[in-house]
Design an enzyme around this catalytic site. Structure first.
Site, PDB file in Angstrom:
ATOM      1  N   LYS A   1       1.956  -3.496   7.092  1.00 43.87           N
ATOM      2  CA  LYS A   1       2.032  -3.697   5.635  1.00 43.87           C
ATOM      3  C   LYS A   1       3.485  -3.669   5.152  1.00 43.87           C
ATOM      4  CE  LYS A   1      -2.108  -4.237   3.808  1.00 43.87           C
ATOM      5  NZ  LYS A   1      -2.444  -5.398   2.972  1.00 43.87           N
TER       6      LYS A   1
ATOM      7  N   TYR B   1      -1.004   0.140  10.976  1.00 38.80           N
ATOM      8  CA  TYR B   1      -1.383  -0.528   9.717  1.00 38.80           C
ATOM      9  C   TYR B   1      -0.230  -0.474   8.715  1.00 38.80           C
ATOM     10  CZ  TYR B   1      -3.487  -0.892   5.040  1.00 38.80           C
ATOM     11  OH  TYR B   1      -3.755  -1.222   3.731  1.00 38.80           O
TER      12      TYR B   1
ATOM     13  N   THR C   1       0.804  -1.228   0.000  1.00 34.65           N
ATOM     14  CA  THR C   1       0.000   0.000   0.000  1.00 34.65           C
ATOM     15  C   THR C   1       0.835   1.276   0.000  1.00 34.65           C
ATOM     16  OG1 THR C   1      -1.431   1.366   1.415  1.00 34.65           O
ATOM     17  CG2 THR C   1      -0.173  -0.332   2.514  1.00 34.65           C
TER      18      THR C   1
ATOM     19  N   GLU D   1       0.231   3.673   1.807  1.00 31.84           N
ATOM     20  CA  GLU D   1       0.320   4.105   3.205  1.00 31.84           C
ATOM     21  C   GLU D   1       1.729   3.844   3.767  1.00 31.84           C
ATOM     22  OE1 GLU D   1      -2.172   5.719   4.740  1.00 31.84           O
ATOM     23  OE2 GLU D   1      -1.520   5.623   6.818  1.00 31.84           O
TER      24      GLU D   1
HETATM   25  P1  NAP Z   1     -11.507  -4.510   2.530  1.00 31.90           P
HETATM   26  O1  NAP Z   1     -12.700  -4.171   1.710  1.00 31.90           O
HETATM   27  O2  NAP Z   1     -11.410  -3.999   3.925  1.00 31.90           O
HETATM   28  O3  NAP Z   1     -11.390  -6.114   2.541  1.00 31.90           O
HETATM   29  C1  NAP Z   1     -10.531  -6.743   3.442  1.00 31.90           C
HETATM   30  C2  NAP Z   1     -10.771  -8.242   3.389  1.00 31.90           C
HETATM   31  O4  NAP Z   1      -9.991  -8.845   4.434  1.00 31.90           O
HETATM   32  C3  NAP Z   1     -12.230  -8.666   3.635  1.00 31.90           C
HETATM   33  O5  NAP Z   1     -12.525  -9.804   2.903  1.00 31.90           O
HETATM   34  C4  NAP Z   1     -12.216  -8.991   5.125  1.00 31.90           C
HETATM   35  O6  NAP Z   1     -13.200  -9.911   5.520  1.00 31.90           O
HETATM   36  C5  NAP Z   1     -10.849  -9.647   5.241  1.00 31.90           C
HETATM   37  N1  NAP Z   1     -10.402  -9.617   6.634  1.00 31.90           N
HETATM   38  C6  NAP Z   1     -10.318  -8.570   7.473  1.00 31.90           C
HETATM   39  N2  NAP Z   1      -9.906  -8.967   8.691  1.00 31.90           N
HETATM   40  C7  NAP Z   1      -9.762 -10.317   8.616  1.00 31.90           C
HETATM   41  C8  NAP Z   1      -9.388 -11.297   9.553  1.00 31.90           C
HETATM   42  N3  NAP Z   1      -9.092 -11.000  10.805  1.00 31.90           N
HETATM   43  N4  NAP Z   1      -9.359 -12.578   9.141  1.00 31.90           N
HETATM   44  C9  NAP Z   1      -9.679 -12.892   7.874  1.00 31.90           C
HETATM   45  N5  NAP Z   1     -10.051 -12.004   6.933  1.00 31.90           N
HETATM   46  C10 NAP Z   1     -10.087 -10.723   7.316  1.00 31.90           C
HETATM   47  O7  NAP Z   1     -10.160  -4.049   1.809  1.00 31.90           O
HETATM   48  P2  NAP Z   1      -9.919  -3.724   0.257  1.00 31.90           P
HETATM   49  O8  NAP Z   1     -10.147  -2.277   0.043  1.00 31.90           O
HETATM   50  O9  NAP Z   1     -10.616  -4.728  -0.570  1.00 31.90           O
HETATM   51  O10 NAP Z   1      -8.337  -3.944   0.164  1.00 31.90           O
HETATM   52  C11 NAP Z   1      -7.792  -5.204  -0.191  1.00 31.90           C
HETATM   53  C12 NAP Z   1      -6.342  -5.264   0.287  1.00 31.90           C
HETATM   54  O11 NAP Z   1      -5.598  -4.207  -0.324  1.00 31.90           O
HETATM   55  C13 NAP Z   1      -6.162  -5.066   1.785  1.00 31.90           C
HETATM   56  O12 NAP Z   1      -5.053  -5.852   2.180  1.00 31.90           O
HETATM   57  C14 NAP Z   1      -5.819  -3.599   1.920  1.00 31.90           C
HETATM   58  O13 NAP Z   1      -5.062  -3.385   3.098  1.00 31.90           O
HETATM   59  C15 NAP Z   1      -5.004  -3.378   0.665  1.00 31.90           C
HETATM   60  N6  NAP Z   1      -5.032  -2.034   0.101  1.00 31.90           N
HETATM   61  C16 NAP Z   1      -6.209  -1.404  -0.140  1.00 31.90           C
HETATM   62  C17 NAP Z   1      -6.205  -0.156  -0.730  1.00 31.90           C
HETATM   63  C18 NAP Z   1      -7.490   0.565  -1.035  1.00 31.90           C
HETATM   64  O14 NAP Z   1      -7.430   1.783  -1.270  1.00 31.90           O
HETATM   65  N7  NAP Z   1      -8.625  -0.108  -1.082  1.00 31.90           N
HETATM   66  C19 NAP Z   1      -4.983   0.448  -1.086  1.00 31.90           C
HETATM   67  C20 NAP Z   1      -3.815  -0.246  -0.850  1.00 31.90           C
HETATM   68  C21 NAP Z   1      -3.837  -1.488  -0.268  1.00 31.90           C
HETATM   69  P3  NAP Z   1     -14.666  -9.420   6.007  1.00 31.90           P
HETATM   70  O15 NAP Z   1     -15.412  -9.109   4.749  1.00 31.90           O
HETATM   71  O16 NAP Z   1     -15.179 -10.602   6.728  1.00 31.90           O
HETATM   72  O17 NAP Z   1     -14.455  -8.220   6.868  1.00 31.90           O
HETATM   73  O1  G4F Z   2     -10.527   6.728   3.596  1.00 35.01           O
HETATM   74  P1  G4F Z   2      -9.467   6.604   4.608  1.00 35.01           P
HETATM   75  O2  G4F Z   2      -9.839   5.949   5.883  1.00 35.01           O
HETATM   76  O3  G4F Z   2      -8.251   5.896   3.881  1.00 35.01           O
HETATM   77  P2  G4F Z   2      -6.685   5.790   4.236  1.00 35.01           P
HETATM   78  O4  G4F Z   2      -6.423   6.041   5.661  1.00 35.01           O
HETATM   79  O5  G4F Z   2      -5.956   6.634   3.257  1.00 35.01           O
HETATM   80  O6  G4F Z   2      -6.408   4.243   3.948  1.00 35.01           O
HETATM   81  C1  G4F Z   2      -6.904   3.613   2.777  1.00 35.01           C
HETATM   82  O7  G4F Z   2      -5.968   3.737   1.744  1.00 35.01           O
HETATM   83  C2  G4F Z   2      -4.704   3.085   1.987  1.00 35.01           C
HETATM   84  C3  G4F Z   2      -3.818   3.361   0.773  1.00 35.01           C
HETATM   85  O8  G4F Z   2      -3.093   4.543   0.982  1.00 35.01           O
HETATM   86  C4  G4F Z   2      -4.976   1.616   2.174  1.00 35.01           C
HETATM   87  F1  G4F Z   2      -3.800   0.946   2.350  1.00 35.01           F
HETATM   88  C5  G4F Z   2      -5.884   1.402   3.367  1.00 35.01           C
HETATM   89  O9  G4F Z   2      -6.179   0.003   3.492  1.00 35.01           O
HETATM   90  C6  G4F Z   2      -7.175   2.157   3.123  1.00 35.01           C
HETATM   91  O10 G4F Z   2      -7.843   1.535   2.039  1.00 35.01           O
HETATM   92  O11 G4F Z   2      -8.892   8.059   4.976  1.00 35.01           O
HETATM   93  C7  G4F Z   2      -8.408   8.926   3.982  1.00 35.01           C
HETATM   94  C8  G4F Z   2      -8.108  10.280   4.609  1.00 35.01           C
HETATM   95  C9  G4F Z   2      -7.266  10.198   5.892  1.00 35.01           C
HETATM   96  O12 G4F Z   2      -6.311  11.215   5.882  1.00 35.01           O
HETATM   97  C10 G4F Z   2      -8.267  10.475   6.997  1.00 35.01           C
HETATM   98  O13 G4F Z   2      -7.718  11.067   8.170  1.00 35.01           O
HETATM   99  O14 G4F Z   2      -9.338  10.875   4.995  1.00 35.01           O
HETATM  100  C11 G4F Z   2      -9.183  11.443   6.289  1.00 35.01           C
HETATM  101  N1  G4F Z   2     -10.506  11.556   6.923  1.00 35.01           N
HETATM  102  C12 G4F Z   2     -11.086  12.729   7.290  1.00 35.01           C
HETATM  103  N2  G4F Z   2     -12.273  12.475   7.861  1.00 35.01           N
HETATM  104  C13 G4F Z   2     -11.312  10.550   7.258  1.00 35.01           C
HETATM  105  C14 G4F Z   2     -12.436  11.138   7.851  1.00 35.01           C
HETATM  106  N3  G4F Z   2     -11.192   9.223   7.092  1.00 35.01           N
HETATM  107  C15 G4F Z   2     -12.210   8.428   7.511  1.00 35.01           C
HETATM  108  N4  G4F Z   2     -12.109   7.104   7.327  1.00 35.01           N
HETATM  109  N5  G4F Z   2     -13.325   8.954   8.127  1.00 35.01           N
HETATM  110  C16 G4F Z   2     -13.483  10.304   8.316  1.00 35.01           C
HETATM  111  O15 G4F Z   2     -14.482  10.756   8.858  1.00 35.01           O
END
Ligand code: NAP
Ligand code: G4F
Length: 353
Positions: free
Chosen positions: A158, A154, A126, A128
């Protein structure tokens, strides 16, 4: 020969989109999920693939159950997406996040080393992990060569997963890659993430179901792309002859405030009339600025983003307005009616005995 893919975290946003993408490519798709008292397959239903994937219950803290999933699915490719993925929650549960988001990657790689060395392995790293670098470098787009300065439990977890993936690649010659994906969003995003939280609340406010949107840090900037396009990059990384790591991004940074402003504008409202800052959503540390340089992915994989910021906000807001309008007419969300997969789609160790 039909290719077989195993996706950990198939119930999440990326897992569901990736499963759909691979099914369309002709793969047999296996996905791990965790047992919950209420099933959580709404995204698979939403995409119309609930009955097309094979599901394997797996505990990521239990290496034995991971080994079993590999033996049952006999995959050509493993996509490791499961994680505690919410940055804010990692401050509340740093140890559990370290275990599930970090150490579980080693459990899977170690199981692959012991059971099926020839498998191709994708690790969901990620942006992050770059943490403070995105700010300290003056906001320049971050590439595979930039320094990691994680700012959350987190991100630290990662980063561990990222390094262990490289170590197994170099030490055991496993085809293992890190996708360093910047934020990617969609109508299937979890509700706690800021983009979906904003889109959902804007729709409710527009339809008179709510009046206020409470947010934390409005100044944070992120590089937001469209999730269905990002899962394609995961597949492309595994089709190369040599394993490597790639940044996937749009190359544009926008603030949370801009996202909110644009979302309210789409429904003809002024964000300042509804947004309130609430300190409950402010993190102990927050990455101020993230923007990615995807030139290596474009050059080597032929991947580039197609959906830019304004279009993404529009897709998300319009989808929520549609959902809540249907809800007002009595239609319920898929997640209001939990479903159980037909038995022949759930695979357990008993099948091999
Ligand atoms: P997500 O919607 O939060 O999905 C996470 C998955 O992991 C879900 O299937 C969840 O299961 C499972 N999981 C969570 N905790 C678990 C546990 N304790 N045991 C087993 N399974 C568990 O995340 P996503 O957005 O699809 O992201 C996919 C991957 O890419 C993650 O590793 C995330 O950190 C990484 N990533 C995401 C982004 C982004 O912007 N979306 C960016 C960079 C990296 P449940 O459905 O049961 O909760
Ligand atoms: O949507 P966020 O919670 O995403 P964040 O923290 O960037 O993380 C996501 O992207 C990562 C990739 O860079 C992934 F690895 C990670 O698994 C996840 O998918 O927050 C985005 C920004 C942050 O700066 C947060 O402080 O939005 C700001 N924010 C402001 N108000 C908020 C809020 N975030 C959340 N979730 N809720 C708020 O009310």
């Amino acid at each position: 020969m039909v290719k077989r893919a195993l996706i950990t975290g198939i119930t999440g946003q990326d897992g569901a989109y990736l499963a759909k993408f691979l099914l369309e490519k002709g793969y047999e798709v296996f996905g791990t999920y965790r047992r919950l008292s209420t099933p959580n397959f709404w995204r698979l239903e939403y995409l119309g693939i609930f009955d097309k994937v094979n599901l394997i219950p797996v505990e990521l803290s239990d290496t034995g159950s991971i080994v079993e999933a590999l033996k049952i699915s006999e995959p050509d490719e493993v996509y490791h997406l499961a994680a505690q993925s919410f940055v804010e929650a990692s401050f509340e549960s740093p140890v559990a996040t370290g275990d599930i988001t970090g150490l579980a990657t080693t459990r899977i790689l170690e199981a692959i080393r012991q059971v099926c060395l020839d498998v191709k392995f994708y690790n969901a790293a990620t942006s992050e992990m770059f943490g403070a670098t995105g700010f300290l470098n003056g906001g320049k787009p971050l590439s595979e060569n930039d320094v990691f300065r994680p700012m959350s439990p987190y991100a630290a977890a990662k980063l561990y997963g990222y390094w262990i993936t490289k170590i197994y690649r170099e030490g055991y010659k496993i085809f293992a890659v890190n996708g360093i994906l910047f934020n990617h969003e969609s109508p299937l995003r979890g509700l706690e993430f800021v983009t979906r939280k904003i889109a959902n609340e804007v729709a409710k406010i527009k339809l008179g179901l709510s009046n206020e949107l409470r947010l934390g840090n409005l100044n944070a900037k992120r590089d937001w792309g469209y999730a269905p396009e990002y899962v394609e990059s995961m597949w492309l990384m595994l089709q190369r002859d040599e394993p490597d790591d790639y940044v996937i991004a749009t190359g544009e940074a926008h603030s949370v405030k801009e996202f909110a402003e644009s979302a309210f504008e789409i429904v003809g409202l002024n964000w300042e009339d509804h947004v309130r800052v609430d300190k409950r959503f402010i993190r102990p540390l927050d990455v101020p600025h993230l923007v990615g340089d995807y030139s290596k992915a474009e050059r080597v994989l032929g991947w580039k983003p197609r959906t830019k910021f304004n279009k993404l906000v529009e897709i998300m807001v319009r989808e929520e307005v549609g959902r809540w309008s249907r809800w007002l007419k009595g239609e319920r969300f898929p997640w209001d009616a939990p479903n159980y997969p037909s038995e022949n789609r759930i695979l357990t160790r008993a099948l091999r005995m």
